[in-house]
Structure formats: C-alpha cells, structure tokens
Motif scaffolding. Structure first.
Motif, PDB file in Angstrom:
ATOM      1  N   ASP A  14      50.606  51.995  35.514  1.00 46.40           N
ATOM      2  CA  ASP A  14      50.644  50.623  36.271  1.00 46.40           C
ATOM      3  C   ASP A  14      51.169  49.642  35.595  1.00 46.40           C
ATOM      4  N   ALA A  15      51.733  48.548  36.238  1.00 55.43           N
ATOM      5  CA  ALA A  15      52.111  47.327  35.313  1.00 55.43           C
ATOM      6  C   ALA A  15      51.033  46.167  35.597  1.00 55.43           C
ATOM      7  N   VAL A  16      50.487  45.758  34.606  1.00 54.43           N
ATOM      8  CA  VAL A  16      49.475  44.545  34.603  1.00 54.43           C
ATOM      9  C   VAL A  16      50.070  43.231  34.203  1.00 54.43           C
ATOM     10  N   HIS A  17      50.033  42.254  35.077  1.00 57.90           N
ATOM     11  CA  HIS A  17      50.862  40.924  34.892  1.00 57.90           C
ATOM     12  C   HIS A  17      49.775  39.979  34.647  1.00 57.90           C
ATOM     13  N   LEU A  18      49.931  39.004  33.857  1.00 54.65           N
ATOM     14  CA  LEU A  18      48.935  37.980  33.567  1.00 54.65           C
ATOM     15  C   LEU A  18      49.684  36.726  33.321  1.00 54.65           C
ATOM     16  N   GLU A  19      49.121  35.585  34.040  1.00 51.63           N
ATOM     17  CA  GLU A  19      49.684  34.312  33.999  1.00 51.63           C
ATOM     18  C   GLU A  19      48.840  33.489  32.952  1.00 51.63           C
ATOM     19  N   LEU A  20      49.236  33.011  32.125  1.00 48.12           N
ATOM     20  CA  LEU A  20      48.516  31.975  31.426  1.00 48.12           C
ATOM     21  C   LEU A  20      49.094  30.611  31.533  1.00 48.12           C
ATOM     22  N   ARG A  21      48.200  29.535  31.256  1.00 53.68           N
ATOM     23  CA  ARG A  21      48.334  28.064  31.451  1.00 53.68           C
ATOM     24  C   ARG A  21      49.731  27.651  30.900  1.00 53.68           C
ATOM     25  N   GLU A  22      49.760  27.869  29.561  1.00 56.68           N
ATOM     26  CA  GLU A  22      51.060  27.365  28.892  1.00 56.68           C
ATOM     27  C   GLU A  22      51.665  28.658  28.091  1.00 56.68           C
ATOM     28  N   VAL A  72      42.893  33.032  31.880  1.00 53.20           N
ATOM     29  CA  VAL A  72      44.212  33.774  32.678  1.00 53.20           C
ATOM     30  C   VAL A  72      44.243  32.876  34.068  1.00 53.20           C
ATOM     31  N   THR A  73      45.306  32.365  34.444  1.00 53.59           N
ATOM     32  CA  THR A  73      45.305  31.844  35.924  1.00 53.59           C
ATOM     33  C   THR A  73      45.515  32.726  37.035  1.00 53.59           C
ATOM     34  N   SER A  74      45.930  33.993  36.671  1.00 48.78           N
ATOM     35  CA  SER A  74      46.195  34.845  37.705  1.00 48.78           C
ATOM     36  C   SER A  74      46.564  36.197  37.088  1.00 48.78           C
ATOM     37  N   VAL A  75      46.421  37.413  37.909  1.00 50.49           N
ATOM     38  CA  VAL A  75      46.464  38.612  37.308  1.00 50.49           C
ATOM     39  C   VAL A  75      46.722  39.486  38.535  1.00 50.49           C
ATOM     40  N   THR A  76      47.986  40.333  38.280  1.00 51.52           N
ATOM     41  CA  THR A  76      48.209  41.426  39.283  1.00 51.52           C
ATOM     42  C   THR A  76      48.318  42.751  38.619  1.00 51.52           C
TER      43      THR A  76
END
Length: 318
Positions: free
Chosen positions: A230-238, A290-294
């Motif tokens: 699986d691909a794990v994608h994380l969004e950080l603030r900066e 982390v602001t979001s994760v998929t």
C-alpha cells in the motif's frame, strides 16, 4: 515499421558543469503516445529541444520521422508539429487566420489549405469562433487552436509540452478528449506533463526522467503493478517539516520507498493501515504533527515518487 522517434545515448552539458542529459535513450513508435515525466531540471525540456532541432547534443544520436536531427534538421522540421508551453497564436488574428498563416509557412495554398483548416476547426471544436480574434477566446479554446496549429501540415510526430498547464478542470478534460482523439493511426505523440493523472489517461507508455536519464518506463498499468503493498501519504504543515519527517519515517521498520514532494511525504508498506498508527506516533513525538493521512493502492503518482522522488528523500535522510 521503424520508430517515429529514436534517441540514443544523448548527452548535453551546460556551462558550470550542469549535466542536463546523461546518456538518455528513448523511442516513440508510430501511433503511440509517450508520456515523458520528471521533476524540473530532470532533462525533459532539453530532450524536446534536441528532438525538435532547437539544441544540439554534445554526443549521441537522434532521429525523428526517419531523419537525423543533426544531419537533416530542415527535414525534421517538416515532419513535426510542436505545441510549446507558450502559445504560438497571434492574438489579434482570428482562429482561421492563424491556421491559414501556419499553412502558408509550410508551403500550403489554395483549396487544399482551406479544406485542411475547415477540418481542423471542426476537429478541435472551435469552428463557431473561427472569425473572432483569439484574444477574446477562453484559455481552453486557445490551447485547442494551438494544437491545431501543430497539425496543419499533417506531421508524423507531434510534441506536446505541458499542453494543459493553466487550464481549469473543465478545460483540461476537454483537451484530454481532443488529444485522445488525435492519438492512433500513424501519428506519434511525445507528451511532457507534470500531471500524473494526465499521463495515466493519455499515455500508452510512460518514461520517467531523473538526473538526465530514463530511470524507468513501461505502460502505466505495468509500472503500477511493479509496486508491492500500500501507499501511505502524509501531509505536513510546512515543507521543511516534511523534509524533517523523512528522517523519522525512514528509520521506522516496515516502511520503504520513502519520498517527499513539497509538504507531502509518501512511503510504502505491506499493510498500510497497520503501519499508520506507528508512523503518526513517531512523528508526534518528533514534534511533526500530520494534518492528513491516506492509504491507497498504487497509482502513477506512487511510481513517479518511487523513481523521481526517492533520490530527494535519500539526500534528506543522509
């Protein structure tokens, strides 16, 4: 049938020791759409400039439409159409006038040219506006006319350089339809784009460029099938936080192919859902919330990040 485009071991170095191409090789077959992907500075634009006779390689060979780009550049120019990022339209002229002028530049005249212009105006869906100055057209209409300009003389190879940049979603979708309609028969298309969904939809085959060479190529389906897990994608603030997070995630067990693109960090795991809690905990401890994760199955974005993004992550983690 021979390839429409062939490049073999192309090398191009710019002043101050900047290597734009490092023995790059590729082919485009008649009737094929090749999507050329890569980050800025990877060598895409230099490759297109050489293949369209606007630049000379330091070494290596290339042919387009059966003509050597160095020995017979004038023959190459007769068999290619080029749609660059910057529009080639005369904004004060009408759509029909733009196409007629383009035909004249290629020695076309009379009824043959008029029929070809009529055909292209209908093909790209701008016939109703053909007598209006193009400065008043929408961006999507202008871009479709740009493509028509590149097709007036019936080229064997069409170069599309970031054709949908700046268009809204509706304009992009309409232009995708036009490009898909053009593909096939004997027309070869080399498409450069930063939109991975665009390459996934339009390209028969994708070649990813990094560091001046092709690092992987294949059909979109083949490339996605090569990715395991699986691909794990994380969004950080900066962006700087995403770069810091690479070091943390790289050290965690069970994660691989860690890459970063702006504020987004991506990695692969055999079981993405099971890996997420540990990743979030480690980043929280490091002061990197982390602001979001998929979690998702492999996409062409993941293929791109694996091959073009992994060297960025390796440099950060070093």
């Amino acid at each position: 049938m021979s390839a429409a485009v062939t490049a073999h071991e192309l090398v191009k170095t710019y002043p101050k020791g900047v290597t734009a191409l490092d023995r790059l090789s590729l082919t485009v077959e008649p009737g094929e759409v090749l999507g050329l992907l890569g980050p800025n500075g990877a060598g895409k634009s230099t490759t297109v400039k050489i293949l369209t006779t606007l630049a000379r390689p330091d070494s290596g060979t290339a042919s387009v439409g059966g003509h050597d780009v160095l020995r017979h550049p004038e023959r190459v120019r007769r068999v290619i159409g080029v749609v660059s990022q910057r529009s080639g339209l005369d904004p004060a002229a009408s759509g029909r006038e733009n196409l007629m002028l383009q035909g004249h530049l290629f020695g076309m005249r009379g009824a043959t040219l008029r029929r070809r212009v009529d055909e292209l105006l209908e093909t790209v869906g701008v016939a109703d506006a053909q007598h209006r100055a193009v400065r008043g057209w929408s961006g999507g209409m202008q871009r479709r006319l740009d493509i028509a300009l590149g097709l007036v003389h019936r080229p064997a190879v069409l170069f599309l350089d970031e054709p949908t940049t700046g268009l809204d979603p509706e304009g992009r979708a309409r232009l995708w339809t036009e490009i898909a309609r053009l593909a096939g028969a004997d027309l070869a298309i080399l498409l450069t784009t930063h939109y991975l969904d665009e390459a996934d939809r339009l390209a028969d085959r994708v070649a990813i460029v990094a560091g001046g060479r092709i690092v992987t190529q294949g059909t979109p389906a083949q490339l996605k099938a090569e990715l395991r897990g699986d691909a794990v994608h994380l969004e950080l603030r900066e962006t700087h936080e995403a770069l810091d997070a690479v070091r943390v995630v790289t050290a965690l067990p069970g994660l691989r192919d860690v890459s970063v693109d702006q504020r987004r960090l991506s990695a692969r795991a055999d079981d993405g859902a099971a890996a997420v809690p540990g990743v979030l905990a480690a980043l929280e401890t490091a002061g990197l919330p982390v602001t979001s994760v998929t979690v998702a199955r492999p996409s062409l974005d993941d293929v791109y990040l694996k091959h073009a993004g992994q060297r960025i992550a390796a440099e950060v983690a070093a």
